[in-house]
Design an enzyme around this catalytic site. Structure first.
Site, PDB file in Angstrom:
ATOM      1  N   LYS A 210     -70.003   5.471  48.371  1.00 24.34           N
ATOM      2  CA  LYS A 210     -69.948   6.456  49.682  1.00 24.34           C
ATOM      3  C   LYS A 210     -68.919   5.925  50.786  1.00 24.34           C
ATOM      4  O   LYS A 210     -68.496   6.769  51.469  1.00 24.34           O
ATOM      5  CB  LYS A 210     -71.511   6.351  50.222  1.00 24.34           C
ATOM      6  CG  LYS A 210     -71.846   6.931  51.491  1.00 24.34           C
ATOM      7  CD  LYS A 210     -71.376   8.304  51.845  1.00 24.34           C
ATOM      8  CE  LYS A 210     -71.863   8.556  53.326  1.00 24.34           C
ATOM      9  NZ  LYS A 210     -71.177   7.845  54.209  1.00 24.34           N
ATOM     10  N   ASP A 229     -73.685  11.578  50.709  1.00 23.32           N
ATOM     11  CA  ASP A 229     -74.791  10.956  51.332  1.00 23.32           C
ATOM     12  C   ASP A 229     -76.105  11.602  51.199  1.00 23.32           C
ATOM     13  O   ASP A 229     -76.412  12.447  50.470  1.00 23.32           O
ATOM     14  CB  ASP A 229     -74.483  10.744  52.915  1.00 23.32           C
ATOM     15  CG  ASP A 229     -74.569  12.037  53.789  1.00 23.32           C
ATOM     16  OD1 ASP A 229     -74.304  13.017  52.923  1.00 23.32           O
ATOM     17  OD2 ASP A 229     -74.877  12.015  54.951  1.00 23.32           O
TER      18      ASP A 229
END
Length: 280
Positions: A210, A229
């Site tokens: 991420k 996310d």
DNA sequence: CTCCAGGGCCAGC
DNA sequence: GCTGGCCATGGA
């Protein structure tokens, strides 16, 4: 002082700053002060334009920074042409979003701070970091602090980083600073493909998929990076009815689906989903 | 009080 | 290769 004037149709300063890609800006006069590394600009809108005011020698920098050479009409059109309700809606509401060309190192440090954290707190931590270790500067007679250099950050111990609120991320930040001060040059990653770039970023302690995707998108301007996310995972499950649960696979799925513009669409979607939740 | 935030590391399978 | 526990902090 230099003044850059640009049509505000595809450059809304509020949306561009509040869509979650930047943590250093604040309201000022009729607009915002925007900080990047050791520079500052004052940005505001008129009825028709967005105006950037900065030092003369920073004009080219901010032209690039705000991505003013890119055709956002084309990106917007391509989003609409996907014929996906949630994407059409979020692109329409967020059509003034531009993906900034931010500093790579600053992005790397900033998005390590961001993990399992919320945006208001991320901003506060980065502000404390800059005040403590940055250089005091002035813009339009107003004081601000630059983002600290890795050399300066490398001299601090883990207790310092905990004291500014980093919690368990303190050691990630310290070790990255030491690595960069020791010769690691993030700019060397520029020539890599996005996949290769991902691998190199994830090798860094504290950087996972991420954070790597955020750095690729906001720091290296890779449109084929789609950060997943909690918010974009919600979009995937609620609006795309996806069955995957692994965020890395969800990210791959979106890049496969949207290609070179995936990152831009992601930002429309993230901004929309998160702003919905804030209104509750 | 609990739950959550622009997650990642590590151990144990 | 995958899963679950754990990691600090502060806002809601």
């Amino acid at each position: 002082m230099q003044k850059i004037t640009f049509s505000n149709e595809f450059f809304n300063i509020k949306d561009t700053l509040e869509c979650g890609q930047i943590f250093r800006y604040k309201p000022y006069k009729d607009g915002y002060l925007v900080f990047t590394v050791d520079k500052c600009a004052y940005v505001y809108q008129t009825a028709t334009d967005t105006v950037i005011e900065c030092e003369n020698y920073d004009a080219d920098y901010f032209w690039q920074y705000f991505d003013l050479d890119r055709d956002y009409q084309a990106i917007f059109n391509s989003a609409i042409s996907q014929n996906i309700d949630i994407l059409t809606l979020s692109a329409t509401l967020g059509k003034g979003v531009r993906i900034l060309n931010q500093d790579r190192e600053e992005m790397l440090f900033s998005f390590i701070v961001s993990q399992n954290n919320n945006i208001p707190r991320i901003k506060r931590i980065i502000d404390r970091l800059s005040v403590a270790l940055g250089e005091k500067k002035t813009f339009d007679g107003k004081e601000y602090y630059s983002f600290p250099t890795a050399e300066k950050m490398a001299k601090m111990d883990v207790e310092f980083y905990k004291s500014i609120g980093l919690g368990y991320r303190a050691e990630y930040i310290r070790r990255l600073a030491v690595a960069i001060a020791g010769g690691l040059n993030i700019k060397d990653f520029c020539g890599l493909t996005t996949k290769q770039l991902n691998v190199k970023l994830i090798e860094l302690y504290g950087v996972g998929r991420k954070v790597a995707d955020c750095v690729s998108l906001f720091g290296f301007h890779r449109g084929d990076a789609f950060p997943v996310d909690t918010w974009t995972e919600k979009v995937y499950k609620e609006n795309f009815k996806g069955e995957l649960s692994d965020r890395e696979k969800i990210a791959d799925w979106f890049v496969e689906k949207f290609g070179e513009n995936a990152g831009f669409y992601q930002q429309y979607l993230f901004y929309y989903k998160r702003s919905l939740e804030k209104k509750k």
